[in-house]
Design an enzyme around this catalytic site. Structure first.
Site, PDB file in Angstrom:
ATOM      1  N   SER A   7       1.259  -1.024  -0.006  1.00  0.00           N
ATOM      2  CA  SER A   7      -0.543  -0.169   0.182  1.00  0.00           C
ATOM      3  C   SER A   7       1.097   1.420   0.005  1.00  0.00           C
ATOM      4  O   SER A   7       1.678   1.238  -0.076  1.00  0.00           O
ATOM      5  CB  SER A   7      -0.748  -0.085   1.494  1.00  0.00           C
ATOM      6  OG  SER A   7      -0.283  -0.153   2.596  1.00  0.00           O
ATOM      7  N   GLU A   9       1.145   5.554   1.069  1.00  0.00           N
ATOM      8  CA  GLU A   9       0.671   6.538   1.022  1.00  0.00           C
ATOM      9  C   GLU A   9       0.927   7.750   0.891  1.00  0.00           C
ATOM     10  O   GLU A   9       2.443   8.331   0.225  1.00  0.00           O
ATOM     11  CB  GLU A   9       1.513   7.155   2.455  1.00  0.00           C
ATOM     12  CG  GLU A   9       1.093   8.155   3.436  1.00  0.00           C
ATOM     13  CD  GLU A   9       1.232   8.604   4.984  1.00  0.00           C
ATOM     14  OE1 GLU A   9       0.451   8.214   5.947  1.00  0.00           O
ATOM     15  OE2 GLU A   9       2.314   9.246   4.203  1.00  0.00           O
ATOM     16  N   ASP A 101      -0.470  16.093  14.013  1.00  0.00           N
ATOM     17  CA  ASP A 101       0.856  16.864  15.021  1.00  0.00           C
ATOM     18  C   ASP A 101       0.258  18.086  15.091  1.00  0.00           C
ATOM     19  O   ASP A 101      -0.656  19.113  14.680  1.00  0.00           O
ATOM     20  CB  ASP A 101       1.535  16.624  14.015  1.00  0.00           C
ATOM     21  CG  ASP A 101       2.142  15.731  13.724  1.00  0.00           C
ATOM     22  OD1 ASP A 101       2.344  14.924  14.964  1.00  0.00           O
ATOM     23  OD2 ASP A 101       2.967  15.555  12.741  1.00  0.00           O
ATOM     24  N   PHE A 210      12.646  14.215  10.059  1.00  0.00           N
ATOM     25  CA  PHE A 210      11.470  13.124  10.201  1.00  0.00           C
ATOM     26  C   PHE A 210      11.670  12.116  11.785  1.00  0.00           C
ATOM     27  O   PHE A 210      11.298  12.163  12.528  1.00  0.00           O
ATOM     28  CB  PHE A 210      11.342  12.178   8.942  1.00  0.00           C
ATOM     29  CG  PHE A 210      10.382  12.841   7.503  1.00  0.00           C
ATOM     30  CD1 PHE A 210      10.017  14.193   8.150  1.00  0.00           C
ATOM     31  CD2 PHE A 210      10.428  12.475   6.644  1.00  0.00           C
ATOM     32  CE1 PHE A 210       9.793  14.113   7.154  1.00  0.00           C
ATOM     33  CE2 PHE A 210      10.238  13.456   5.478  1.00  0.00           C
ATOM     34  CZ  PHE A 210       9.385  14.563   5.822  1.00  0.00           C
ATOM     35  N   HIS A 259       3.657  -1.172   3.612  1.00  0.00           N
ATOM     36  CA  HIS A 259       2.866  -0.413   3.475  1.00  0.00           C
ATOM     37  C   HIS A 259       4.208   1.244   3.250  1.00  0.00           C
ATOM     38  O   HIS A 259       4.811   1.394   3.939  1.00  0.00           O
ATOM     39  CB  HIS A 259       1.985   0.466   4.786  1.00  0.00           C
ATOM     40  CG  HIS A 259       1.568   1.611   4.566  1.00  0.00           C
ATOM     41  ND1 HIS A 259       0.023   1.829   3.322  1.00  0.00           N
ATOM     42  CD2 HIS A 259       1.549   3.047   4.686  1.00  0.00           C
ATOM     43  CE1 HIS A 259       0.006   3.282   3.548  1.00  0.00           C
ATOM     44  NE2 HIS A 259       0.756   4.133   4.864  1.00  0.00           N
TER      45      HIS A 259
END
Length: 288
Positions: A7, A9, A101, A210, A259
């Site tokens: 999958s 994003e 966030d 990140f 993912h």
């Protein structure tokens, strides 16, 4: 080696040029027949409108199963649930429910006076509406705000008990990080699917930011490798090799779904998928 399901994003575009980039990303990865694709929210709910527009467009123009992100930052309960209902009206009934966030410049999450106090409360409200499949986020290396790894697992269990049926992890660099987390979840009685999140690293500086933001440990050997690769202008080759090796290790450890966080840059993700045996099939794009 077993071929995994995958999958992807995406994040909603901010400009017209970024819209073309998102569409190119969808066109590149749709032939890999993803189990689903998801569209994120920006920090502080800043992309709320653009996220909904991107989800609606993908729903109208592709046959891809879509998971829409939904957060409770800077919104009332009524506003948040109205977006949830708009997704359902558009035919999207899979939700990634997240607290979200804090807005840019804020250090901590601040509850809206009329908003949801937590992701657990949000999940409970979505589940009460019925007809939704709810996914949640998980942190293999513990959420930065959690009091302890045990408390973080307990909170994940609360989210699942509230109505979520699967979890997707934050990215990590070593397969053992995921395996240890999976074992802790099993020990806590968590039985839902936990999908590992994979970040093919196109920009090492961005990846380091990140990682710092979400308390992801960067192994010294990987940091040194990227520093050397940047000098030789070979970061894409290194990123593909490292992500493929990570995925191989996960698959050998029993993982059957991966993912990918694409950052709307599909080429590295596509190369990693091809290396894993995930090859193009009939396009999921609708034919006008």
């Amino acid at each position: 080696m077993t071929t995994p399901s995958v999958s992807f994003e995406f994040f909603p575009p901010k400009t017209l040029q970024a819209s073309f980039r998102l569409w190119d990303c969808v066109n590149t990865l749709a032939p890999l027949d993803p189990t689903f694709v998801s569209v994120t929210y920006g920090a502080g709910g800043t992309t709320r409108k653009r996220t909904h527009e991107a989800v609606a467009t993908l729903r109208e123009t592709t046959d891809l199963p879509i998971v829409a992100h939904l957060t409770c930052v800077n919104a009332t309960k009524a506003e948040t649930l109205a977006i949830c209902d708009a997704y359902r009206a558009a035919g999207v009934t899979d939700i990634m429910a997240l607290r979200g966030d804090p807005p840019k410049g804020a250090d901590n999450f601040c509850v809206h006076p009329d908003g949801f106090e937590s992701s657990v409360e949000l999940i409970d409200a979505i589940a009460a509406r019925g007809d939704f499949n709810i996914a949640v986020g998980a942190y293999p290396e513990t959420h930065p705000e959690a009091q302890s790894p045990e408390a973080d697992i307990d909170y994940l269990k609360r989210k699942l008990d509230a109505g979520a049926t699967r979890a997707v992890t934050q990215f990590f660099f070593e397969a053992d990080t995921f395996f240890r987390f999976r074992d802790r979840c099993a020990k806590a009685g968590i039985t839902v699917p936990i999908l590992p999140g994979i970040l093919p690293i196109e920009n090492w500086s961005g990846a380091k930011r990140f990682a710092q933001a979400c308390s992801t440990h960067i192994p010294t050997v990987i940091a040194d490798a990227f520093e050397n690769a940047e000098r030789d202008n070979r970061t894409d080759l290194l990123a593909t090799a490292l992500a493929t090796e990570l995925c191989d290790d996960l698959i050998e450890g029993g993982v059957d779904h991966l993912h990918f966080y694409t950052l709307n840059n599909p080429e590295l993700t596509r190369e990693v998928c091809h290396a894993l045996g995930v090859t193009p099939r009939l396009s999921a794009l609708k034919v006008a």
